[in-house]
Design an enzyme around this catalytic site. Structure first.
Site, PDB file in Angstrom:
ATOM      1  N   ARG A  86       0.869  -1.177   0.000  1.00 16.22           N
ATOM      2  CA  ARG A  86       0.000   0.000   0.000  1.00 16.22           C
ATOM      3  C   ARG A  86       0.904   1.225   0.000  1.00 16.22           C
ATOM      4  O   ARG A  86       1.822   1.322   0.806  1.00 16.22           O
ATOM      5  CB  ARG A  86      -0.923  -0.008   1.222  1.00 16.22           C
ATOM      6  CG  ARG A  86      -1.950  -1.149   1.185  1.00 16.22           C
ATOM      7  CD  ARG A  86      -2.841  -1.149   2.413  1.00 16.22           C
ATOM      8  NE  ARG A  86      -3.913  -2.125   2.301  1.00 16.22           N
ATOM      9  CZ  ARG A  86      -3.825  -3.388   2.679  1.00 16.22           C
ATOM     10  NH1 ARG A  86      -2.692  -3.843   3.197  1.00 16.22           N
ATOM     11  NH2 ARG A  86      -4.849  -4.208   2.552  1.00 16.22           N
ATOM     12  N   GLY A 121      -8.193  -3.948  -4.463  1.00 19.47           N
ATOM     13  CA  GLY A 121      -9.495  -3.558  -3.948  1.00 19.47           C
ATOM     14  C   GLY A 121      -9.829  -2.104  -4.235  1.00 19.47           C
ATOM     15  O   GLY A 121      -9.266  -1.485  -5.145  1.00 19.47           O
ATOM     16  N   THR A 177      -9.479  -9.407  -3.805  1.00 20.90           N
ATOM     17  CA  THR A 177      -9.518  -9.296  -2.348  1.00 20.90           C
ATOM     18  C   THR A 177     -10.285 -10.472  -1.786  1.00 20.90           C
ATOM     19  O   THR A 177     -11.343 -10.831  -2.311  1.00 20.90           O
ATOM     20  CB  THR A 177     -10.172  -7.975  -1.890  1.00 20.90           C
ATOM     21  OG1 THR A 177     -10.468  -8.055  -0.482  1.00 20.90           O
ATOM     22  CG2 THR A 177     -11.456  -7.682  -2.645  1.00 20.90           C
ATOM     23  N   ASP A 199     -12.021 -10.626   0.815  1.00 23.93           N
ATOM     24  CA  ASP A 199     -13.215 -10.261   1.582  1.00 23.93           C
ATOM     25  C   ASP A 199     -14.507 -10.286   0.772  1.00 23.93           C
ATOM     26  O   ASP A 199     -15.587 -10.244   1.348  1.00 23.93           O
ATOM     27  CB  ASP A 199     -13.050  -8.863   2.186  1.00 23.93           C
ATOM     28  CG  ASP A 199     -12.043  -8.837   3.324  1.00 23.93           C
ATOM     29  OD1 ASP A 199     -11.573  -9.917   3.726  1.00 23.93           O
ATOM     30  OD2 ASP A 199     -11.723  -7.733   3.806  1.00 23.93           O
ATOM     31  N   ASP A 239     -15.683  -7.840  -0.970  1.00 18.35           N
ATOM     32  CA  ASP A 239     -16.332  -6.602  -0.546  1.00 18.35           C
ATOM     33  C   ASP A 239     -16.328  -5.511  -1.618  1.00 18.35           C
ATOM     34  O   ASP A 239     -16.414  -4.329  -1.307  1.00 18.35           O
ATOM     35  CB  ASP A 239     -15.654  -6.067   0.724  1.00 18.35           C
ATOM     36  CG  ASP A 239     -14.168  -5.760   0.522  1.00 18.35           C
ATOM     37  OD1 ASP A 239     -13.620  -6.107  -0.538  1.00 18.35           O
ATOM     38  OD2 ASP A 239     -13.574  -5.172   1.442  1.00 18.35           O
ATOM     39  N   ARG A 249     -13.267  -7.318   7.285  1.00 19.18           N
ATOM     40  CA  ARG A 249     -13.290  -6.120   8.128  1.00 19.18           C
ATOM     41  C   ARG A 249     -14.623  -5.395   8.053  1.00 19.18           C
ATOM     42  O   ARG A 249     -15.199  -5.020   9.061  1.00 19.18           O
ATOM     43  CB  ARG A 249     -12.150  -5.185   7.721  1.00 19.18           C
ATOM     44  CG  ARG A 249     -11.929  -4.026   8.684  1.00 19.18           C
ATOM     45  CD  ARG A 249     -10.635  -3.304   8.376  1.00 19.18           C
ATOM     46  NE  ARG A 249      -9.491  -4.195   8.518  1.00 19.18           N
ATOM     47  CZ  ARG A 249      -8.257  -3.893   8.121  1.00 19.18           C
ATOM     48  NH1 ARG A 249      -8.034  -2.730   7.528  1.00 19.18           N
ATOM     49  NH2 ARG A 249      -7.273  -4.734   8.280  1.00 19.18           N
ATOM     50  N   GLU A 272     -14.125 -10.538  11.340  1.00 15.51           N
ATOM     51  CA  GLU A 272     -13.052  -9.678  11.845  1.00 15.51           C
ATOM     52  C   GLU A 272     -13.551  -8.273  12.177  1.00 15.51           C
ATOM     53  O   GLU A 272     -13.113  -7.659  13.161  1.00 15.51           O
ATOM     54  CB  GLU A 272     -11.952  -9.604  10.785  1.00 15.51           C
ATOM     55  CG  GLU A 272     -10.814  -8.673  11.070  1.00 15.51           C
ATOM     56  CD  GLU A 272      -9.910  -8.514   9.853  1.00 15.51           C
ATOM     57  OE1 GLU A 272      -8.829  -7.921  10.016  1.00 15.51           O
ATOM     58  OE2 GLU A 272     -10.283  -8.972   8.748  1.00 15.51           O
TER      59      GLU A 272
END
Length: 321
Positions: free
Chosen positions: A73, A103, A126, A128, A130, A172, A224
């Site tokens: 990142r 993401g 990703t 997740d 999401d 998350r 999480e």
């Protein structure tokens, strides 16, 4: 100088990223492009950390987790002057298109470069699941299968000792891993960030109801983003007298050989990205919708609201009795 494409992976790693990289490299070469691999996300564009890829550069990576291009990142890349620096670097290599796997944060970087004249196509990578614009994200299936395998092992010991196990899985802001793995392992309770919960109603009462029907061991799955598994575990033990243990699965869910679904989805999406760039089309996100590969404007994709699968949550409630 011959026309060129580049590919990078950004943000959290996800199983299947290597399959996406492989697809971009091979489809790019198939369509007559020189293809560069950019290392460590957007940082690679700022540091000149790129390498020309060939067909053999991506041999035997389909089965590997993580990403051979590494990922990171980049806080610097959020600043306009560094975005301009990255765009100038792309132009110095005559890069006519960039494929970004990551993401929402990675999508914003791709939009910034597109606005600076570097056509970018983003892939949802990703674990997740999401990304609002896509029914499915690369890595999700592998992460769930890893979680299921680990929780099945936890269940074995919970059953042997008549225990309750409270297990935190990743997610998350999104409870999809918790919801779907919870159904797959027969969890007593599933706690996700999208649904407000009350520990007495949603955990304790369900344990007592199942005890009354003869059940002696219990699994509680917590996303999480909800967290607090140690506190939940202590509360369950104090209220019920059942020995209760907490487990955080953590980053084991990010690793491992990608499943067939992730390899196939990543490959389809990677080729679709190259097809757009071959036509000079950028500022797009590749997505899965209704079983089809589609694409959206990046800003449109970022503005979409993600919908939680309330019906599937209801299914979980009906079968976990």
């Amino acid at each position: 100088m011959s026309k060129s494409l580049a590919v990078l992976t950004s943000g959290g790693d996800a199983p299947g990223m290597n399959a996406a990289v492989r697809a971009v490299v091979r489809a790019g070469i198939y369509n007559g492009f020189k293809v560069y691999g950019v290392y460590k996300g957007y940082n690679g564009l700022l540091n000149g950390d790129v390498k020309e890829m060939n067909l053999r550069s991506v041999s035997d990576i389909l089965s590997r987790g993580g990403t051979i291009l590494y990922t990171a990142r980049s806080k610097k890349f959020m600043q306009p002057e560094y975005q301009q620096q990255a765009a100038d670097f792309c132009r110095s290599l005559d890069i006519e298109g960039l494929v970004v796997v990551g993401g929402d944060g990675s999508f914003r970087g791709a939009r910034a470069l597109s606005n600076l004249g570097i056509p970018c196509v983003a892939l949802p990578g990703t674990i997740d699941n999401d990304i609002a614009c896509s029914d499915y994200t690369i890595g999700f299936d592998t992460a769930m299968n890893t979680a299921v395998e680990m929780i099945d092992k936890i269940r074995d010991t919970a059953q042997s000792h008549d225990r309750c196990s409270v297990v935190e899985v990743m997610g998350r802001h999104c409870g999809d891993i918790a919801l779907q793995t919870g159904i797959a392992v027969g969890a007593t309770s599933i706690i996700v960030p999208e649904v407000p919960y009350d520990v007495e109603r949603d955990v304790i009462s369900r344990i007592y109801e199942q005890k009354d029907t003869g059940k002696k061991h219990f699994i509680v799955i917590v996303a999480e983003g909800v967290g607090g598994v140690q506190d939940i575990s202590k509360y369950i033990q104090n209220r019920t007298g059942i020995e209760t243990r907490a487990t955080i699965l953590g980053h084991v869910q990010r690793g491992g050989s990608p499943t067939l679904r992730d390899r196939l989805m990543a490959t389809n999406m990677g080729v679709a990205a190259v097809e757009l760039l071959t036509k000079g089309i950028g500022n797009r996100v590749i997505a899965s919708h209704g079983g089809e590969i589609v694409d959206y404007d990046i800003t449109e994709a970022l503005n979409m609201a993600r919908e939680f699968d309330n019906r599937l949550y209801d299914v979980a409630m009906q079968v976990s009795i």
